[in-house]
Design a protein around this motif. Structure first.
Motif, PDB file in Angstrom:
ATOM      1  N   VAL A 234     -23.943 -38.297  72.619  1.00 46.01           N
ATOM      2  CA  VAL A 234     -24.397 -37.231  71.729  1.00 46.01           C
ATOM      3  C   VAL A 234     -25.758 -37.633  71.186  1.00 46.01           C
ATOM      4  N   VAL A 235     -26.744 -36.763  71.379  1.00 45.73           N
ATOM      5  CA  VAL A 235     -28.103 -37.013  70.902  1.00 45.73           C
ATOM      6  C   VAL A 235     -28.428 -35.972  69.841  1.00 45.73           C
ATOM      7  N   PHE A 236     -28.676 -36.443  68.622  1.00 49.60           N
ATOM      8  CA  PHE A 236     -29.098 -35.556  67.550  1.00 49.60           C
ATOM      9  C   PHE A 236     -30.619 -35.548  67.523  1.00 49.60           C
ATOM     10  N   ILE A 237     -31.208 -34.387  67.769  1.00 54.59           N
ATOM     11  CA  ILE A 237     -32.659 -34.247  67.775  1.00 54.59           C
ATOM     12  C   ILE A 237     -33.076 -33.733  66.399  1.00 54.59           C
TER      13      ILE A 237
ATOM     14  N   LEU B  71     -16.565 -39.202  87.957  1.00 51.22           N
ATOM     15  CA  LEU B  71     -17.096 -40.253  88.811  1.00 51.22           C
ATOM     16  C   LEU B  71     -18.603 -40.061  89.001  1.00 51.22           C
ATOM     17  N   ASN B  72     -19.385 -41.095  88.713  1.00 47.68           N
ATOM     18  CA  ASN B  72     -20.850 -41.067  88.848  1.00 47.68           C
ATOM     19  C   ASN B  72     -21.480 -39.886  88.123  1.00 47.68           C
ATOM     20  N   THR B  73     -20.910 -39.538  86.988  1.00 50.07           N
ATOM     21  CA  THR B  73     -21.377 -38.388  86.224  1.00 50.07           C
ATOM     22  C   THR B  73     -21.483 -38.751  84.748  1.00 50.07           C
ATOM     23  N   ALA B  74     -22.561 -38.310  84.131  1.00 50.63           N
ATOM     24  CA  ALA B  74     -22.726 -38.480  82.687  1.00 50.63           C
ATOM     25  C   ALA B  74     -22.869 -37.097  82.058  1.00 50.63           C
ATOM     26  N   ASN B  75     -22.179 -36.886  80.965  1.00 46.07           N
ATOM     27  CA  ASN B  75     -22.257 -35.628  80.231  1.00 46.07           C
ATOM     28  C   ASN B  75     -22.893 -35.905  78.874  1.00 46.07           C
ATOM     29  N   ILE B  76     -24.046 -35.306  78.651  1.00 48.66           N
ATOM     30  CA  ILE B  76     -24.818 -35.542  77.436  1.00 48.66           C
ATOM     31  C   ILE B  76     -24.853 -34.259  76.624  1.00 48.66           C
ATOM     32  N   LEU B  77     -24.621 -34.393  75.329  1.00 47.69           N
ATOM     33  CA  LEU B  77     -24.698 -33.263  74.416  1.00 47.69           C
ATOM     34  C   LEU B  77     -25.939 -33.433  73.544  1.00 47.69           C
ATOM     35  N   LEU B  78     -26.866 -32.485  73.639  1.00 43.62           N
ATOM     36  CA  LEU B  78     -28.065 -32.483  72.807  1.00 43.62           C
ATOM     37  C   LEU B  78     -27.836 -31.515  71.650  1.00 43.62           C
ATOM     38  N   VAL B  79     -27.939 -32.019  70.432  1.00 44.71           N
ATOM     39  CA  VAL B  79     -27.696 -31.201  69.246  1.00 44.71           C
ATOM     40  C   VAL B  79     -29.011 -31.056  68.488  1.00 44.71           C
ATOM     41  N   GLU B  80     -29.492 -29.817  68.411  1.00 44.57           N
ATOM     42  CA  GLU B  80     -30.729 -29.535  67.676  1.00 44.57           C
ATOM     43  C   GLU B  80     -30.624 -28.148  67.069  1.00 44.57           C
ATOM     44  N   GLY B  81     -30.732 -28.063  65.774  1.00 51.63           N
ATOM     45  CA  GLY B  81     -30.592 -26.797  65.078  1.00 51.63           C
ATOM     46  C   GLY B  81     -31.671 -25.785  65.424  1.00 51.63           C
ATOM     47  N   GLU B  82     -32.881 -26.239  65.676  1.00 53.02           N
ATOM     48  CA  GLU B  82     -33.988 -25.313  65.902  1.00 53.02           C
ATOM     49  C   GLU B  82     -34.277 -25.054  67.372  1.00 53.02           C
ATOM     50  N   GLU B  83     -33.674 -25.808  68.249  1.00 49.31           N
ATOM     51  CA  GLU B  83     -33.787 -25.633  69.702  1.00 49.31           C
ATOM     52  C   GLU B  83     -35.220 -25.601  70.214  1.00 49.31           C
ATOM     53  N   GLN B  84     -36.115 -26.371  69.606  1.00 49.51           N
ATOM     54  CA  GLN B  84     -37.502 -26.400  70.060  1.00 49.51           C
ATOM     55  C   GLN B  84     -37.710 -27.408  71.180  1.00 49.51           C
TER      56      GLN B  84
ATOM     57  N   SER C 181     -33.577 -29.351  59.732  1.00 49.97           N
ATOM     58  CA  SER C 181     -33.187 -30.062  60.945  1.00 49.97           C
ATOM     59  C   SER C 181     -32.398 -31.322  60.597  1.00 49.97           C
ATOM     60  N   PHE C 182     -32.883 -32.093  59.623  1.00 53.13           N
ATOM     61  CA  PHE C 182     -32.189 -33.300  59.189  1.00 53.13           C
ATOM     62  C   PHE C 182     -30.846 -32.957  58.561  1.00 53.13           C
ATOM     63  N   GLN C 183     -30.828 -31.945  57.703  1.00 57.92           N
ATOM     64  CA  GLN C 183     -29.589 -31.544  57.036  1.00 57.92           C
ATOM     65  C   GLN C 183     -28.536 -31.084  58.039  1.00 57.92           C
ATOM     66  N   SER C 184     -28.964 -30.364  59.070  1.00 58.08           N
ATOM     67  CA  SER C 184     -28.040 -29.888  60.098  1.00 58.08           C
ATOM     68  C   SER C 184     -27.430 -31.056  60.869  1.00 58.08           C
ATOM     69  N   ALA C 185     -28.250 -32.020  61.237  1.00 58.92           N
ATOM     70  CA  ALA C 185     -27.739 -33.196  61.955  1.00 58.92           C
ATOM     71  C   ALA C 185     -26.778 -33.982  61.076  1.00 58.92           C
ATOM     72  N   GLU C 186     -27.138 -34.174  59.838  1.00 59.72           N
ATOM     73  CA  GLU C 186     -26.292 -34.917  58.908  1.00 59.72           C
ATOM     74  C   GLU C 186     -24.948 -34.221  58.702  1.00 59.72           C
ATOM     75  N   ALA C 187     -24.963 -32.905  58.578  1.00 60.45           N
ATOM     76  CA  ALA C 187     -23.720 -32.141  58.392  1.00 60.45           C
ATOM     77  C   ALA C 187     -22.846 -32.174  59.641  1.00 60.45           C
ATOM     78  N   SER C 188     -23.448 -32.267  60.809  1.00 55.71           N
ATOM     79  CA  SER C 188     -22.696 -32.276  62.069  1.00 55.71           C
ATOM     80  C   SER C 188     -21.960 -33.590  62.310  1.00 55.71           C
ATOM     81  N   LEU C 189     -22.407 -34.651  61.697  1.00 55.90           N
ATOM     82  CA  LEU C 189     -21.807 -35.970  61.939  1.00 55.90           C
ATOM     83  C   LEU C 189     -20.318 -36.025  61.619  1.00 55.90           C
ATOM     84  N   LYS C 190     -19.881 -35.267  60.634  1.00 56.24           N
ATOM     85  CA  LYS C 190     -18.469 -35.321  60.239  1.00 56.24           C
ATOM     86  C   LYS C 190     -17.527 -34.738  61.297  1.00 56.24           C
ATOM     87  N   TYR C 191     -18.090 -34.076  62.318  1.00 53.19           N
ATOM     88  CA  TYR C 191     -17.271 -33.501  63.380  1.00 53.19           C
ATOM     89  C   TYR C 191     -17.192 -34.403  64.606  1.00 53.19           C
TER      90      TYR C 191
END
Length: 159
Positions: A67-70, A13-26, A78-88
Motif C-alpha cells: 500500500v502506497v500512500f501518496i 505466482l510471480n505477481t505483485a498487487n500494489i494499491l496506490l492511495v491518493e485523495g486528489e488523484e494527481q 492530502s495528508f489528512q486523508s492519508a492519516e485517516a485511511s491508516l486506521k483501515y
C-alpha cells in the motif's frame, strides 16, 4: 467497514498487487503507468482515493502486497486523508507492506511543518518515506522529457 488484511488471501505466482492511495488523484496514474511498464514480472496496480475499500468487490479483490500512500505536500487535505485511511489497515501491513510517497517537496510554498508531519508519521509507523516528482510537471523547469523521478528516505529502516 472492514480492515484491509495482508494475509487473508494467497499471493499470486510471480505477481505483485500494489494499491496506490491518493485523495486528489494527481500523481496516481503516472506512477501506476511507470510501475507496470518497468517490471519483468506481473504488477497489478489498483487505485483508491482513500480507505476503506468498497465491500462489494471484496471477494474478487486480489491480495494487496503493498500500500502506497501518496501525499501532496501542497495540500493539507492530502495528508489528512492519508492519516485517516491508516486506521483501515490491519497492523500486519506495517511489517514492510506500507510506504509513504511525498510529492511537491521542492515547492517553495510548502511549509516545513507539513514535511515534518509526514516524516514523523512515517517514522512512528516504521514505514519508508519516498520523495517523487512528476517529470511532466517539472518540464517547465527542465527540458528532459516526461518521466518519473523517485528518491527514498529510509531512516532507521532495517531491510
Amino acid at each position: 467497514m472492514s480492515l484491509l488484511k495482508p494475509f487473508s488471501k494467497l499471493p499470486g505466482l510471480n505477481t505483485a498487487n500494489i494499491l496506490l492511495v491518493e485523495g486528489e488523484e494527481q500523481f496516481q496514474q503516472s506512477l501506476a503507468d511507470a510501475l507496470v511498464e518497468e517490471t519483468a514480472f506481473t504488477v497489478n496496480v489498483r487505485l483508491a482515493k482513500s480507505l476503506p475499500l468498497p465491500l462489494e468487490n471484496e471477494e474478487s479483490r486480489p491480495r494487496i502486497d503493498l500500500v502506497v500512500f501518496i501525499i501532496n505536500l501542497t495540500s493539507e487535505l492530502s495528508f489528512q486523508s492519508a492519516e485517516a485511511s491508516l486506521k483501515y489497515l490491519d497492523p500486519g501491513y506495517f511489517l514492510g507492506k506500507v510506504c509513504f510517497m511525498v510529492t511537491n517537496a521542492r515547492n517553495a510554498s510548502v511549509p516545513t511543518e507539513q514535511l515534518d508531519a509526514v516524516r514523523k508519521l512515517a517514522a512512528s509507523l516504521h514505514c519508508p518515506l519516498l520523495f517523487a516528482e512528476d517529470q511532466v510537471c517539472l518540464n517547465s523547469f527542465h527540458e528532459h522529457g516526461a518521466g518519473l523521478n523517485l528518491s527514498g528516505h529510509f531512516k532507521d529502516s532495517h531491510v
